[in-house]
Scaffold this motif. Sequence first.
Motif, PDB file in Angstrom:
ATOM      1  N   ASP A 132     -19.673 104.279 -30.793  1.00 16.13           N
ATOM      2  CA  ASP A 132     -19.789 105.717 -30.535  1.00 16.13           C
ATOM      3  C   ASP A 132     -19.007 106.651 -31.689  1.00 16.13           C
ATOM      4  OD1 ASP A 132     -19.952 105.097 -27.809  1.00 16.13           O
ATOM      5  OD2 ASP A 132     -17.706 104.855 -27.270  1.00 16.13           O
ATOM      6  N   PHE A 133     -18.357 105.860 -32.589  1.00 15.41           N
ATOM      7  CA  PHE A 133     -18.136 106.819 -33.924  1.00 15.41           C
ATOM      8  C   PHE A 133     -19.364 107.064 -34.677  1.00 15.41           C
ATOM      9  CE2 PHE A 133     -17.528 106.119 -38.437  1.00 15.41           C
ATOM     10  CZ  PHE A 133     -16.743 107.294 -38.811  1.00 15.41           C
ATOM     11  N   LEU A 134     -20.115 105.763 -34.789  1.00 15.77           N
ATOM     12  CA  LEU A 134     -21.416 106.393 -35.590  1.00 15.77           C
ATOM     13  C   LEU A 134     -22.268 107.256 -34.950  1.00 15.77           C
ATOM     14  CD1 LEU A 134     -22.940 105.384 -37.985  1.00 15.77           C
ATOM     15  CD2 LEU A 134     -24.160 103.761 -36.327  1.00 15.77           C
ATOM     16  N   ASP A 135     -22.227 107.243 -33.517  1.00 13.92           N
ATOM     17  CA  ASP A 135     -23.255 108.326 -32.736  1.00 13.92           C
ATOM     18  C   ASP A 135     -22.467 109.993 -33.303  1.00 13.92           C
ATOM     19  OD1 ASP A 135     -24.772 106.548 -31.877  1.00 13.92           O
ATOM     20  OD2 ASP A 135     -23.905 106.253 -30.021  1.00 13.92           O
ATOM     21  N   GLU A 136     -21.252 109.671 -33.305  1.00  8.59           N
ATOM     22  CA  GLU A 136     -20.531 111.059 -33.515  1.00  8.59           C
ATOM     23  C   GLU A 136     -20.925 111.718 -34.962  1.00  8.59           C
ATOM     24  OE1 GLU A 136     -15.793 112.657 -34.200  1.00  8.59           O
ATOM     25  OE2 GLU A 136     -16.253 110.716 -33.308  1.00  8.59           O
ATOM     26  N   MET A 137     -20.938 110.554 -35.902  1.00  6.94           N
ATOM     27  CA  MET A 137     -21.059 110.749 -37.022  1.00  6.94           C
ATOM     28  C   MET A 137     -22.548 111.492 -37.637  1.00  6.94           C
ATOM     29  SD  MET A 137     -18.128 111.161 -38.843  1.00  6.94           S
ATOM     30  CE  MET A 137     -17.577 112.019 -37.472  1.00  6.94           C
ATOM     31  N   ILE A 138     -23.374 110.710 -37.031  1.00  2.46           N
ATOM     32  CA  ILE A 138     -24.771 110.854 -37.453  1.00  2.46           C
ATOM     33  C   ILE A 138     -25.249 112.518 -37.840  1.00  2.46           C
ATOM     34  CG2 ILE A 138     -27.215 110.790 -36.306  1.00  2.46           C
ATOM     35  CD1 ILE A 138     -26.239 107.987 -37.396  1.00  2.46           C
ATOM     36  N   PRO A 139     -24.867 113.358 -36.970  1.00  2.55           N
ATOM     37  CA  PRO A 139     -25.412 114.628 -37.414  1.00  2.55           C
ATOM     38  C   PRO A 139     -25.025 115.266 -38.855  1.00  2.55           C
ATOM     39  CG  PRO A 139     -24.785 114.620 -35.229  1.00  2.55           C
ATOM     40  CD  PRO A 139     -24.344 113.458 -35.648  1.00  2.55           C
ATOM     41  N   ALA A 140     -23.780 114.631 -39.084  1.00  4.03           N
ATOM     42  CA  ALA A 140     -23.072 114.844 -40.526  1.00  4.03           C
ATOM     43  C   ALA A 140     -23.708 114.078 -41.660  1.00  4.03           C
ATOM     44  CB  ALA A 140     -21.689 114.756 -40.529  1.00  4.03           C
ATOM     45  N   ILE A 141     -23.985 112.729 -41.320  1.00  3.51           N
ATOM     46  CA  ILE A 141     -24.724 111.903 -42.123  1.00  3.51           C
ATOM     47  C   ILE A 141     -26.178 112.130 -42.519  1.00  3.51           C
ATOM     48  CG2 ILE A 141     -25.613 109.573 -42.429  1.00  3.51           C
ATOM     49  CD1 ILE A 141     -23.160 108.492 -40.696  1.00  3.51           C
TER      50      ILE A 141
END
Length: 428
Positions: A132-141
């Motif tokens: 869930d954290f990774l999904d949240e961060m993907i746009p920024a990444i």
Amino acid sequence: MTATETTNSLKESKDIYQNGYAKALELLHKCASKDGFLASPTEKTNYRRIWGRDGAILGITALMTDEADLIDAGRQTLQTLAAYQGPHGEIPSNVDTASDRISYGGMAGRVDANLWFIIGCGEYWRATGDDDFLDEMIPAIEKVRFLLGAWEFNNRGLLYIPETGDWADEYIHNGYVLFDQLLYLQALRTLCAIHRARQNTEDHALREKVSRLKHLIRANYWFVDDIIPDDVYHEILYKKGRKAATKCAASYWVPFFSPHGYGYRFDSLANVLVSLLDVADDERRDNVEKYIRNTVMTDGEQLLPAFAPVIKPMDDDWKDLHMTFTYTFKNEPYEYHNGGLWPMISGFYVADMARRGKKDIAERHLQKIHEANSLVMDGEPWGFPEYIHGSKHSAAGTRHQGWSAAGAVIGTCALQGKSFFRIGDRDE
């Protein structure tokens, strides 16, 4: 020294070694705010802020401790940085969340903050399995990934770093800086691992990019007599650089090259990371270790300087160095980046020595990190100074520096068999 004095000295050293890890953890807890890790809880200039590079390093260090509240502070750090991301994808150099003041750098942006952000996100995800954290961060990444591609400028695989563009922000290096290329390699490895997990397939173009970058690093930052590597970036520049490399050829990795030529001072952190990230082979690792022992640590000092040798007023580079500062000049001989000794850098060195099975060397250096961290500042022991003066061996810089504590934790955990980087060359 009498027998009693010797016994007391040994006891004091043992006490420092035993207390060092606990004191370092205590400081990391003090650095953990509701918005993430502060560079330092000390009220000095902008240190009491959420920093890109410091926060990511502290966050990855927290993963080695298995302490839930520290790990949570690392996650919150990355979320805060993403929340204050710039319009083109820039990750802040630092953020004051109380006033919403954001800095993306001084006279130039801080490229390494962006690289550490991707690495930090990947390491947190790999350690925790928090999809869930990774999904949240993907746009920024993905925004950072695009921005980094633009910073290659000529689309030939290496990032171009402006002067003051990374952690050595008042030192004189620029162009194709080795330290940043190594972080770029690790960031790309992280992107490969993320893509594989999310898409259940390989991104072959990205894997090829990682492979090419590793070859570029190996070819362009290590000089060997009478050999022109296949992946040399610019043949004429390389030949000129090799000819001038009287001390570093086959001894250590050079710190940078630019259209004006090569730099030749020893970059300690880059030379440690090139081993820790498995870019160096064993022969080059051994050559670097020999150079450190015979040249960098000639007085038996067990902490690594940021750069060596020291630039002095009679040296050609002094004028440029003396002009490179934002508010006040920090780089007098043996100070700050100019020969200052850094517990943070030495922590990575301990991790590399431990990983290579050189336990005795690692333990000796870890002892020196604890001794440096225990120095008195403002009348109190355990000052955790930012760095140590390279000739006086006195505490210097900002007090209660979080990544000085991280250096002690990284070294301690590495000797217990834990890795700072969970994502490695197997993820290419």
